[in-house]
Design a protein around this motif. Sequence first.
Motif, PDB file in Angstrom:
ATOM      1  N   ASP A 253      -2.376  18.356  -9.849  1.00 20.20           N
ATOM      2  CA  ASP A 253      -2.333  16.824 -10.349  1.00 20.20           C
ATOM      3  C   ASP A 253      -3.695  16.142  -9.729  1.00 20.20           C
ATOM      4  OD1 ASP A 253      -0.232  16.897 -11.859  1.00 20.20           O
ATOM      5  OD2 ASP A 253       1.066  16.370 -10.335  1.00 20.20           O
ATOM      6  N   LEU A 254      -3.712  16.579  -8.384  1.00 17.97           N
ATOM      7  CA  LEU A 254      -4.810  15.954  -7.480  1.00 17.97           C
ATOM      8  C   LEU A 254      -6.262  16.569  -8.044  1.00 17.97           C
ATOM      9  CD1 LEU A 254      -5.328  14.021  -5.176  1.00 17.97           C
ATOM     10  CD2 LEU A 254      -5.164  16.140  -3.785  1.00 17.97           C
ATOM     11  N   GLN A 255      -6.536  17.634  -8.376  1.00 11.76           N
ATOM     12  CA  GLN A 255      -7.580  18.031  -8.740  1.00 11.76           C
ATOM     13  C   GLN A 255      -7.754  17.718 -10.180  1.00 11.76           C
ATOM     14  OE1 GLN A 255      -7.056  22.462  -9.064  1.00 11.76           O
ATOM     15  NE2 GLN A 255      -7.270  22.465  -6.815  1.00 11.76           N
ATOM     16  N   THR A 256      -6.882  17.326 -11.070  1.00 12.31           N
ATOM     17  CA  THR A 256      -7.286  16.781 -12.432  1.00 12.31           C
ATOM     18  C   THR A 256      -7.552  15.337 -12.214  1.00 12.31           C
ATOM     19  OG1 THR A 256      -5.541  18.324 -13.641  1.00 12.31           O
ATOM     20  CG2 THR A 256      -6.135  16.115 -14.570  1.00 12.31           C
ATOM     21  N   TRP A 257      -6.898  14.729 -11.238  1.00 16.85           N
ATOM     22  CA  TRP A 257      -7.108  13.373 -10.880  1.00 16.85           C
ATOM     23  C   TRP A 257      -8.727  13.041 -10.505  1.00 16.85           C
ATOM     24  CZ3 TRP A 257      -5.337   8.604 -11.961  1.00 16.85           C
ATOM     25  CH2 TRP A 257      -5.886   7.410 -11.328  1.00 16.85           C
ATOM     26  N   GLU A 258      -9.053  14.137  -9.645  1.00 12.75           N
ATOM     27  CA  GLU A 258     -10.571  13.914  -9.064  1.00 12.75           C
ATOM     28  C   GLU A 258     -11.545  14.155 -10.313  1.00 12.75           C
ATOM     29  OE1 GLU A 258     -10.453  16.912  -6.180  1.00 12.75           O
ATOM     30  OE2 GLU A 258      -9.609  15.445  -4.519  1.00 12.75           O
ATOM     31  N   LEU A 304      -3.842   9.027  -4.309  1.00 14.52           N
ATOM     32  CA  LEU A 304      -4.786   8.728  -5.403  1.00 14.52           C
ATOM     33  C   LEU A 304      -5.621   7.444  -5.384  1.00 14.52           C
ATOM     34  CD1 LEU A 304      -2.557   9.629  -8.480  1.00 14.52           C
ATOM     35  CD2 LEU A 304      -3.986  11.276  -7.077  1.00 14.52           C
ATOM     36  N   GLN A 305      -5.506   6.784  -4.154  1.00 10.63           N
ATOM     37  CA  GLN A 305      -6.308   5.600  -3.802  1.00 10.63           C
ATOM     38  C   GLN A 305      -6.375   4.792  -4.810  1.00 10.63           C
ATOM     39  OE1 GLN A 305     -10.188   6.794  -2.371  1.00 10.63           O
ATOM     40  NE2 GLN A 305      -9.370   8.683  -1.576  1.00 10.63           N
ATOM     41  N   LEU A 306      -5.082   4.156  -5.134  1.00 15.52           N
ATOM     42  CA  LEU A 306      -4.767   3.303  -6.154  1.00 15.52           C
ATOM     43  C   LEU A 306      -4.113   1.813  -5.647  1.00 15.52           C
ATOM     44  CD1 LEU A 306      -3.600   5.216  -9.096  1.00 15.52           C
ATOM     45  CD2 LEU A 306      -5.871   4.135  -9.179  1.00 15.52           C
ATOM     46  N   LYS A 309       0.129  -1.897  -7.777  1.00 19.55           N
ATOM     47  CA  LYS A 309       0.357  -2.248  -9.011  1.00 19.55           C
ATOM     48  C   LYS A 309       0.164  -1.281 -10.162  1.00 19.55           C
ATOM     49  CE  LYS A 309       0.347  -7.154  -7.856  1.00 19.55           C
ATOM     50  NZ  LYS A 309      -0.350  -8.294  -7.977  1.00 19.55           N
ATOM     51  N   GLN A 310      -0.685  -0.426  -9.806  1.00 18.54           N
ATOM     52  CA  GLN A 310      -1.261   0.633 -10.781  1.00 18.54           C
ATOM     53  C   GLN A 310      -0.450   1.935 -10.892  1.00 18.54           C
ATOM     54  OE1 GLN A 310      -5.443   0.037  -9.230  1.00 18.54           O
ATOM     55  NE2 GLN A 310      -5.582   1.094 -11.222  1.00 18.54           N
ATOM     56  N   VAL A 311       0.673   1.647 -10.143  1.00 17.21           N
ATOM     57  CA  VAL A 311       1.644   3.162 -10.180  1.00 17.21           C
ATOM     58  C   VAL A 311       2.947   2.517 -10.676  1.00 17.21           C
ATOM     59  CG1 VAL A 311       2.901   5.013  -8.784  1.00 17.21           C
ATOM     60  CG2 VAL A 311       0.465   4.284  -8.347  1.00 17.21           C
ATOM     61  N   VAL A 312       3.593   3.108 -11.717  1.00 19.91           N
ATOM     62  CA  VAL A 312       4.812   2.659 -12.275  1.00 19.91           C
ATOM     63  C   VAL A 312       5.624   3.819 -12.252  1.00 19.91           C
ATOM     64  CG1 VAL A 312       5.981   1.609 -14.239  1.00 19.91           C
ATOM     65  CG2 VAL A 312       3.481   0.998 -13.488  1.00 19.91           C
ATOM     66  N   ALA A 313       7.027   3.519 -11.788  1.00 22.27           N
ATOM     67  CA  ALA A 313       8.130   4.740 -11.953  1.00 22.27           C
ATOM     68  C   ALA A 313       8.857   4.395 -13.335  1.00 22.27           C
ATOM     69  CB  ALA A 313       8.847   4.656 -10.660  1.00 22.27           C
ATOM     70  N   ILE A 314       9.267   5.188 -14.088  1.00 23.85           N
ATOM     71  CA  ILE A 314      10.005   5.095 -15.115  1.00 23.85           C
ATOM     72  C   ILE A 314      10.859   6.252 -15.637  1.00 23.85           C
ATOM     73  CG2 ILE A 314       8.309   3.366 -16.110  1.00 23.85           C
ATOM     74  CD1 ILE A 314       8.013   5.418 -18.471  1.00 23.85           C
ATOM     75  N   SER A 315      11.624   6.284 -16.415  1.00 21.64           N
ATOM     76  CA  SER A 315      12.306   7.245 -17.091  1.00 21.64           C
ATOM     77  C   SER A 315      12.150   6.925 -18.530  1.00 21.64           C
ATOM     78  CB  SER A 315      13.820   7.401 -16.979  1.00 21.64           C
ATOM     79  OG  SER A 315      14.430   8.413 -17.565  1.00 21.64           O
ATOM     80  N   ALA A 316      11.228   7.817 -19.372  1.00 20.10           N
ATOM     81  CA  ALA A 316      10.973   7.587 -20.697  1.00 20.10           C
ATOM     82  C   ALA A 316      12.158   8.102 -21.584  1.00 20.10           C
ATOM     83  CB  ALA A 316       9.600   8.746 -21.039  1.00 20.10           C
TER      84      ALA A 316
END
Length: 401
Positions: A253-258, A304-306, A309-316
């Motif tokens: 995930d971290l590699q993709t994010w970068e 991810l250095q955010l 407010k940009q991180v949201v936890a949900i259950s789709a």
Amino acid sequence: MNESALVSALQEFAGWRGELAALVEQVSAFSHRLDLLPSGTMLRLEMLAREIREERVILSFYGEFARGKSELINALFFYDQEYRFLPSGVGQTTMCPVEICAASDASIDFLPMQASSMHHNIQDLKKVPEKWRRMPLTLADMEKTQAALHQIQEMQCVPLAEARRFGLCPPLDSARPQLTRCPSCGEGRVKISRWRYALLRVPHPVLAAGLIVIDTPGLNSLGSEADMGLDATRGADASIFVLGADTGVTQSDLQTWEQSLSIHSRQRQLVVINKCDLLVDEIEPTTSFAEKIREQCDAAAQRLQLNGKQVVAISAREALLGRLRNQEERVRASGIDDLENAIGNILIPEKRKEIASSTKGILQRVINDQRYVLEEQLEAVAADMESMRRLEAQAGEQVLV
């Protein structure tokens, strides 16, 4: 933020675009009356006004497979269909990028995977309808609609050399032999998507209000569908990166994010920690579950250095079930409202800033050009007046003589 509120946010954005386009048209009309600008500049102003009116927010969902991207899109936009609209479930369900936009009549267009079209970008290929296979959709007919949409899962087994002609497979890598051998097709072959791209058109109030959604293949899939997913994401205005609540931010995930950071600024990214229902433990107290969710969000934001407010936890899944069954409490507990708020309050304003900045730059150049033309005209008028004064003086001297 319920659906109507999300529509309101997009409609407000559309209203603002209309006002800005009208301002550009006023500048164009003023310049035309005074004949201050060349025809090329006038045409650019007319095109700018049209582009502003037609502008949309392109929102891409990306992440590793089995993170629930398609289910999340179903929960956000397609719960009114009363069935699971986009294919989702165990394993990988989306094998090619799917662009979802508004239209009066529902249909899905598939672009076959062909080497002859791989060097053309999708926007150019959209102008060549004979390259696509169109299927009209009747949304009320669940079985036929689902049969058509399940084609986005279709795969084909091809020789590795052919896959590379499509640009889908990396060079041979002894450390990853699974990329050179398909379990069902044998050595030297690989499974890839049957389609390069799918264009899904549906009547929908949120999409009609100014939103285009892109669902992408899992970023760690075989056959390098990941590359197609990232290509689709690069053309988006904003992205939602979907993580799993049971895994948090993994190394992949971290590699993709970068990689994604070079695509969009952090301000245009949201991170969704999905499948929070997997963390429910009936043995432990409810407060423990809430603490786990908060810890996951804090850890993801930090790594991810955010902004938090940009991180949201949900259950789709819970959100979709709650909306299908009209269970408001279940919907609220799912966290879907927080995500809709974030889309309306973070991503849409960022797009607005981009349009405003671009328009300001163009208008500033136009105003500078007008000022330059006016200054030249003033200098010419001043020179003419000086010539007239000299002629007047000479005429006066001749009369006196």
